[in-house]
Design a protein around this motif. Structure first.
Motif, PDB file in Angstrom:
ATOM      1  N   ASN A 582      15.885  35.953   1.650  1.00  0.00           N
ATOM      2  CA  ASN A 582      16.031  37.064   0.719  1.00  0.00           C
ATOM      3  C   ASN A 582      17.014  36.727  -0.400  1.00  0.00           C
ATOM      4  O   ASN A 582      17.656  35.672  -0.415  1.00  0.00           O
ATOM      5  N   GLY A 583      17.130  37.659  -1.361  1.00  0.00           N
ATOM      6  CA  GLY A 583      17.946  37.416  -2.536  1.00  0.00           C
ATOM      7  C   GLY A 583      19.423  37.262  -2.243  1.00  0.00           C
ATOM      8  O   GLY A 583      20.118  36.460  -2.887  1.00  0.00           O
ATOM      9  N   LEU A 584      19.941  38.005  -1.264  1.00  0.00           N
ATOM     10  CA  LEU A 584      21.356  37.916  -0.924  1.00  0.00           C
ATOM     11  C   LEU A 584      21.704  36.521  -0.398  1.00  0.00           C
ATOM     12  O   LEU A 584      22.684  35.903  -0.827  1.00  0.00           O
ATOM     13  N   ALA A 585      20.890  36.042   0.538  1.00  0.00           N
ATOM     14  CA  ALA A 585      21.143  34.732   1.133  1.00  0.00           C
ATOM     15  C   ALA A 585      21.016  33.621   0.090  1.00  0.00           C
ATOM     16  O   ALA A 585      21.818  32.677   0.059  1.00  0.00           O
ATOM     17  N   ALA A 586      20.008  33.752  -0.775  1.00  0.00           N
ATOM     18  CA  ALA A 586      19.800  32.734  -1.818  1.00  0.00           C
ATOM     19  C   ALA A 586      20.972  32.722  -2.802  1.00  0.00           C
ATOM     20  O   ALA A 586      21.439  31.654  -3.223  1.00  0.00           O
ATOM     21  N   THR A 587      21.458  33.915  -3.165  1.00  0.00           N
ATOM     22  CA  THR A 587      22.592  34.008  -4.088  1.00  0.00           C
ATOM     23  C   THR A 587      23.827  33.352  -3.494  1.00  0.00           C
ATOM     24  O   THR A 587      24.535  32.585  -4.164  1.00  0.00           O
ATOM     25  N   LYS A 588      24.115  33.650  -2.219  1.00  0.00           N
ATOM     26  CA  LYS A 588      25.278  33.053  -1.561  1.00  0.00           C
ATOM     27  C   LYS A 588      25.182  31.531  -1.543  1.00  0.00           C
ATOM     28  O   LYS A 588      26.171  30.827  -1.794  1.00  0.00           O
ATOM     29  N   GLU A 589      23.979  30.996  -1.235  1.00  0.00           N
ATOM     30  CA  GLU A 589      23.820  29.546  -1.138  1.00  0.00           C
ATOM     31  C   GLU A 589      23.962  28.876  -2.495  1.00  0.00           C
ATOM     32  O   GLU A 589      24.575  27.813  -2.611  1.00  0.00           O
ATOM     33  N   ILE A 590      23.394  29.511  -3.533  1.00  0.00           N
ATOM     34  CA  ILE A 590      23.529  28.941  -4.885  1.00  0.00           C
ATOM     35  C   ILE A 590      24.984  28.961  -5.326  1.00  0.00           C
ATOM     36  O   ILE A 590      25.489  27.996  -5.905  1.00  0.00           O
ATOM     37  N   ARG A 591      25.687  30.061  -5.019  1.00  0.00           N
ATOM     38  CA  ARG A 591      27.107  30.149  -5.373  1.00  0.00           C
ATOM     39  C   ARG A 591      27.923  29.054  -4.661  1.00  0.00           C
ATOM     40  O   ARG A 591      28.858  28.487  -5.223  1.00  0.00           O
ATOM     41  N   SER A 592      27.555  28.745  -3.417  1.00  0.00           N
ATOM     42  CA  SER A 592      28.286  27.726  -2.663  1.00  0.00           C
ATOM     43  C   SER A 592      28.092  26.341  -3.257  1.00  0.00           C
ATOM     44  O   SER A 592      28.912  25.440  -3.032  1.00  0.00           O
ATOM     45  N   MET A 593      27.007  26.135  -4.009  1.00  0.00           N
ATOM     46  CA  MET A 593      26.725  24.839  -4.608  1.00  0.00           C
ATOM     47  C   MET A 593      27.240  24.728  -6.027  1.00  0.00           C
ATOM     48  O   MET A 593      27.153  23.673  -6.650  1.00  0.00           O
ATOM     49  N   CYS A 594      27.764  25.823  -6.586  1.00  0.00           N
ATOM     50  CA  CYS A 594      28.212  25.836  -7.982  1.00  0.00           C
ATOM     51  C   CYS A 594      29.469  24.993  -8.160  1.00  0.00           C
ATOM     52  O   CYS A 594      30.380  25.035  -7.335  1.00  0.00           O
ATOM     53  N   GLY A 595      29.498  24.277  -9.265  1.00  0.00           N
ATOM     54  CA  GLY A 595      30.702  23.554  -9.647  1.00  0.00           C
ATOM     55  C   GLY A 595      31.377  24.263 -10.804  1.00  0.00           C
ATOM     56  O   GLY A 595      30.905  25.293 -11.286  1.00  0.00           O
ATOM     57  N   SER A 596      32.461  23.716 -11.286  1.00  0.00           N
ATOM     58  CA  SER A 596      33.194  24.349 -12.389  1.00  0.00           C
ATOM     59  C   SER A 596      32.395  24.328 -13.692  1.00  0.00           C
ATOM     60  O   SER A 596      32.561  25.191 -14.546  1.00  0.00           O
ATOM     61  N   ASP A 597      31.518  23.316 -13.834  1.00  0.00           N
ATOM     62  CA  ASP A 597      30.749  23.196 -15.068  1.00  0.00           C
ATOM     63  C   ASP A 597      29.326  23.722 -14.935  1.00  0.00           C
ATOM     64  O   ASP A 597      28.605  23.822 -15.920  1.00  0.00           O
ATOM     65  N   VAL A 598      28.878  24.023 -13.726  1.00  0.00           N
ATOM     66  CA  VAL A 598      27.516  24.509 -13.515  1.00  0.00           C
ATOM     67  C   VAL A 598      27.579  25.774 -12.659  1.00  0.00           C
ATOM     68  O   VAL A 598      27.757  25.710 -11.445  1.00  0.00           O
ATOM     69  N   CYS A 599      27.450  26.912 -13.307  1.00  0.00           N
ATOM     70  CA  CYS A 599      27.518  28.175 -12.571  1.00  0.00           C
ATOM     71  C   CYS A 599      26.663  29.214 -13.294  1.00  0.00           C
ATOM     72  O   CYS A 599      27.006  29.657 -14.390  1.00  0.00           O
ATOM     73  N   PRO A 600      25.513  29.571 -12.723  1.00  0.00           N
ATOM     74  CA  PRO A 600      24.601  30.478 -13.436  1.00  0.00           C
ATOM     75  C   PRO A 600      25.049  31.927 -13.377  1.00  0.00           C
ATOM     76  O   PRO A 600      25.825  32.334 -12.502  1.00  0.00           O
ATOM     77  N   ILE A 601      24.581  32.711 -14.310  1.00  0.00           N
ATOM     78  CA  ILE A 601      24.702  34.168 -14.237  1.00  0.00           C
ATOM     79  C   ILE A 601      23.564  34.660 -13.351  1.00  0.00           C
ATOM     80  O   ILE A 601      22.395  34.372 -13.623  1.00  0.00           O
ATOM     81  N   ILE A 602      23.894  35.358 -12.279  1.00  0.00           N
ATOM     82  CA  ILE A 602      22.869  35.857 -11.354  1.00  0.00           C
ATOM     83  C   ILE A 602      22.828  37.376 -11.439  1.00  0.00           C
ATOM     84  O   ILE A 602      23.834  38.052 -11.196  1.00  0.00           O
ATOM     85  N   VAL A 603      21.667  37.893 -11.803  1.00  0.00           N
ATOM     86  CA  VAL A 603      21.470  39.342 -11.933  1.00  0.00           C
ATOM     87  C   VAL A 603      20.581  39.797 -10.787  1.00  0.00           C
ATOM     88  O   VAL A 603      19.473  39.287 -10.607  1.00  0.00           O
ATOM     89  N   ALA A 604      21.068  40.744  -9.994  1.00  0.00           N
ATOM     90  CA  ALA A 604      20.267  41.294  -8.900  1.00  0.00           C
ATOM     91  C   ALA A 604      19.239  42.248  -9.482  1.00  0.00           C
ATOM     92  O   ALA A 604      19.553  43.378  -9.848  1.00  0.00           O
ATOM     93  N   ALA A 605      18.006  41.776  -9.610  1.00  0.00           N
ATOM     94  CA  ALA A 605      16.929  42.570 -10.205  1.00  0.00           C
ATOM     95  C   ALA A 605      16.140  43.239  -9.095  1.00  0.00           C
ATOM     96  O   ALA A 605      15.161  42.699  -8.589  1.00  0.00           O
TER      97      ALA A 605
END
Length: 625
Positions: A582-605
């Protein structure tokens, strides 16, 4: 100039400005003009068909590749049709590529009038015509509109998304006709095609002629109608179920109050499910309405699309109203205050309501006092507009044709801003004024609303630090008004948590970028994540109409994670409920992979706007919901 003395016609044409630059005497004769000045003054831009304009674009593409184009053109010197083989080349003139044309007239100098009509009709036809060899592997002819639509294609297989049925049909029959998805320069589109086998009079061999007409807008209209039917069927089922259960339990006539209470308590997910097809209907209608302006569709279709959109918006307002009541009852109706110009809020409200007034033949005015024209307000802009739109819609509904509704903003105190909506309508009887803000109360049977709008508006104004009031006189009209604090340190009774406020401030430009992209922002990579194919289609199409063409799609959370690892998208629009992950789990995993120079804006649609779901979205790492 040496070419001037040749007997072969030569001329130079400005493709960009669509005008003649030079011609020798032989060309002047071929064009049936008295002299060079006569030819230079001809208005080619006005006389030129859309098909010819499309052909000129093809010439430019070929000239950019250092290629020439050879075609047969028809001319009419002294009224006699003459065919010439024209060789078109790109040359430089004052730093700009222009077209040098060498025309070699046929030896017979004349052709049959019937042939002229056929050739000219094919060149200026607004539908696509392609001629292939007997196996469909080599293209022998394309008319200009076909070049514009498909590009410089090489085979029938290149055009058809699926060619098995067509080629199989042509093995036993001479004509195939049906709807088919085709590969075009702008992606896959729906066409009505007719493919048939003919005998080539030149070679005596079989050839394949394909005639195709775009039905993309028709298909989108059919899809939108189907979404509407699906929604109505679903809504009808849910209403019948809830009505039956409520009547059985209470053993008394069903009121709107008891129905809504039961629906909210027992089927909150049904309300959320209803919003999904509604948003699809609205989005599809918006896309098609935008397309009508450029594609010049029939007035009947334009009217039908407008009806779909307005009806869906009305239904969505009902659903949103019931959800707002549910959130208020649960104590989860929070404000999201931001700094904004008062005039922007007033203009947005005016733009939304002016068409409603026009449809009812009611004049809508707006008045903002001079001292507020540049002043900013610290409130929840969306909720404030919701209140004003509701008040204006009510005023228009109860104002007869020829009446006037006025939105006025004034300042009686330096820290308070007063909004009022007045009308010249029927007014409210004195004995009913105290009931106006009671849920489900309606002044008359013909009001056309749910009786929720004023109650919700009163709650919102109260949260903003004000009080919604009304003055009314039967036969003269009503005025609804309220005053709210204008500064950040007064009045707001419910605020976001510090975490939410930080996220909002950090990414406050996200909404602005999506609404009106700047040149750099329009190149952002946007990933749309939703398991509903209709939602993905509508969302991507709407983004493209706003100028965002660098879009990608994912069907679930895991798919989104895999794509983000490859592309590192700038913005992710993430659905909440999806299979696999689901979207919550995917958001958490993407955030865990973010670096200081690569971090997307995630909008819960998501259609789910209940407080606990919004909190979970923010806690998982979403920037906005």
């Amino acid at each position: 100039m040496t070419l001037a003395r040749l007997s072969t016609p030569y001329w130079v044409f400005d493709i960009k400005n669509k005008g003649m630059l030079w011609a020798n005497d032989a060309a002047i004769t071929l064009w049936a003009k008295n002299d060079l000045n006569h030819l230079l003054k001809q208005d080619f831009k006005t006389d030129m068909s859309d098909a010819t304009k499309a052909r000129l674009l093809f010439y430019e593409e070929e000239f950019a590749k250092n290629k020439s184009v050879e075609e047969n053109w028809n001319f009419y010197p002294n009224g006699v049709p003459t065919r010439a083989t024209c060789i078109c080349r790109g040359i430089q003139h004052n730093g700009v590529t222009v077209m040098l044309v060498e025309a070699i007239p046929e030896a017979t100098n004349t052709i049959k009038a019937e042939e002229v009509r056929i050739v000219e009709s094919m060149r200026h036809l607004n539908s696509c015509v392609c001629l292939f060899d007997e196996k469909g592997e080599e293209i022998l002819y394309q008319n200009p509109i076909s070049f514009e639509t498909y590009g410089n294609t090489t085979s029938l297989s290149d055009l058809l998304v699926s060619d098995e049925d067509i080629f199989g049909f042509l093995q036993t029959e001479s004509i195939y006709q049906g709807e088919c998805r085709m590969n075009t320069k702008k992606g896959q589109k729906w066409f009505l095609i007719k493919v048939q086998k003919l005998n080539d009079p030149i070679t005596g061999k079989d050839v394949i002629l394909m005639h195709s007409t775009s039905i993309e807008m028709q298909k989108k209209a059919e899809s939108s109608v189907q979404y509407t039917k699906d929604f109505l069927a679903y809504m009808s089922h849910e209403i019948r179920y809830t009505t039956t259960k409520t009547i059985e339990r209470e053993k008394k006539p069903l009121s709107l109050r008891s129905f809504t209470k039961d629906f909210c308590e027992r089927k909150p997910n049904s309300l959320l499910a209803i919003r999904t097809p509604l948003n699809a209907v609205i989005g599809s209608a918006e896309i098609m309405v935008s397309a009508t302006a450029s594609d010049k569709l029939h007035d009947e279709l334009d009217e039908a699309l407008t009806t779909i959109r307005s009806s869906a918006l009305s239904l969505l307002n009902v659903v949103n109203g019931i959800l707002d009541i549910s959130k208020i009852a649960q104590g989860g109706f929070d404000l999201v205050p931001t700094q904004f110009k008062i005039t922007d809020c007033v203009q947005n409200t005016y733009n939304t309501c002016k068409l409603i007034g026009k449809a009812q033949q009611v004049t809508l005015n707006k008045v903002v006092c001079e001292e507020l024209e540049t002043q900013e307000l610290y409130q929840d802009k969306g909720k404030l507009e919701q209140v004003l739109i509701n008040l204006i819609s009510n005023a228009i509904r109860f104002t007869p044709e020829g009446g006037v509704v006025t939105l006025k903003v004034s300042q009686d105190d330096k820290d308070m801003c007063t909004f009022s909506v007045s009308d010249t309508g029927c007014g409210v009887p004195e004995d009913k004024i105290n009931s106006l803000f009671v849920p489900y109360f309606q002044v008359g049977q013909q009001s056309g609303g749910t009786g929720l709008g004023l109650n919700i508006s009163e709650k919102i104004v109260s949260l903003m630090g004000g009080e919604l009031k009304v003055d009314s006189t039967v036969g003269k009209g009503s005025t609804f008004y309220f005053s709210i604090p204008s500064g950040p340190d007064t009045g707001i009774k419910k605020r976001l948590s510090p975490r939410e406020m930080v996220d909002l401030e950090k990414n406050q430009n996200t909404t602005l970028l999506i609404k009106k992209p700047k040149e750099k922002a329009s190149k952002m990579s946007i990933l749309v994540v939703d398991d509903n194919s209709v939602n993905r289609l509508v969302c991507v199409a709407l983004l493209k109409t706003l100028g965002y063409h660098n879009t990608y799609t994912a069907v679930d959370g895991q798919n989104a994670i895999d794509l983000w690892k490859e592309k590192h998208h700038d913005v992710i629009l993430m659905d909440y409920e999806m299979p696999v992950k689901n979207g919550l789990a995917a958001t958490k995993e993407i955030r865990s992979m973010c670096g200081s120079d690569v971090c997307p804006i995630i909008v819960a649609a998501t259609a789910n706007v209940l407080p606990e779901h919004l909190t979970r979205s923010l806690e998982s790492g979403s920037n906005l919901t």
